[in-house]
Design a protein around this motif. Structure first.
Motif, PDB file in Angstrom:
ATOM      1  N   UNK A  34       0.837  -1.212   0.000  1.00 34.61           N
ATOM      2  CA  UNK A  34       0.000   0.000   0.000  1.00 34.61           C
ATOM      3  C   UNK A  34       0.868   1.257   0.000  1.00 34.61           C
ATOM      4  N   UNK A  35       1.905   1.266   0.828  1.00 28.15           N
ATOM      5  CA  UNK A  35       2.805   2.420   0.877  1.00 28.15           C
ATOM      6  C   UNK A  35       3.493   2.624  -0.471  1.00 28.15           C
ATOM      7  N   UNK A  36       3.898   1.525  -1.118  1.00 24.52           N
ATOM      8  CA  UNK A  36       4.514   1.616  -2.440  1.00 24.52           C
ATOM      9  C   UNK A  36       3.572   2.196  -3.471  1.00 24.52           C
ATOM     10  N   UNK A  37       2.306   1.798  -3.414  1.00 23.93           N
ATOM     11  CA  UNK A  37       1.316   2.339  -4.345  1.00 23.93           C
ATOM     12  C   UNK A  37       1.058   3.815  -4.065  1.00 23.93           C
ATOM     13  N   UNK A  38       0.925   4.152  -2.778  1.00 24.74           N
ATOM     14  CA  UNK A  38       0.674   5.552  -2.409  1.00 24.74           C
ATOM     15  C   UNK A  38       1.837   6.463  -2.804  1.00 24.74           C
ATOM     16  N   UNK A  39       3.052   5.941  -2.687  1.00 27.07           N
ATOM     17  CA  UNK A  39       4.243   6.729  -3.049  1.00 27.07           C
ATOM     18  C   UNK A  39       4.567   6.628  -4.540  1.00 27.07           C
ATOM     19  N   UNK A  40       3.731   5.905  -5.262  1.00 27.73           N
ATOM     20  CA  UNK A  40       3.883   5.712  -6.704  1.00 27.73           C
ATOM     21  C   UNK A  40       5.239   5.101  -7.055  1.00 27.73           C
TER      22      UNK A  40
END
Length: 119
Positions: free
Chosen positions: A61-67
């Motif tokens: 999720x953090x990876x997706x949020x940080x693109x």
């Protein structure tokens, strides 16, 4: 996760990486987190899976949020940077031979196999 238990590791981790179309586990590393396993001497595969699953979800999720993503890489060899290779240990696919117990093994090796792979 099985290899973590088999090796009696005190730490485990989560890696977010791209997929490599030619090789397993050779994508570009986008993010990594390391976690201490407080019960590493008694942890089972199921216990480790229950411990690491929410942590892996958080990393994703953090990876997706940080693109965190890699654009299509045309003509560039993906993979782990060479300076990181010496710190990594391959975890090949578990086979039926991994469940065999040898008479020259000590109790720790046998117990690790049972905790990682079951009966």
């Amino acid at each position: 996760m099985q290899h973590t238990i088999l090796a009696g590791e005190k730490f485990t981790g989560v890696t977010l990486q791209t997929l490599d179309e030619h090789s397993f586990d050779r994508g570009i590393i986008l993010a990594q987190e390391r976690y201490s396993i407080s019960s590493y001497k008694t942890c089972t595969y199921t216990g480790l899976r229950e411990f690491i699953t929410p942590k892996a979800a958080e990393v994703l999720v953090k990876g997706l949020q940080c693109r965190l993503f890699a654009p299509p890489l045309v003509g560039i060899a993906g993979g782990i940077p060479k300076d990181q290779l010496q710190n990594l240990r391959q975890a090949p696919k578990i086979t039926s031979q991994d469940k065999e117990i040898h008479s020259n093994w000590g109790g720790t090796e046998i117990l690790n196999r049972y905790r990682a792979l079951g009966r």
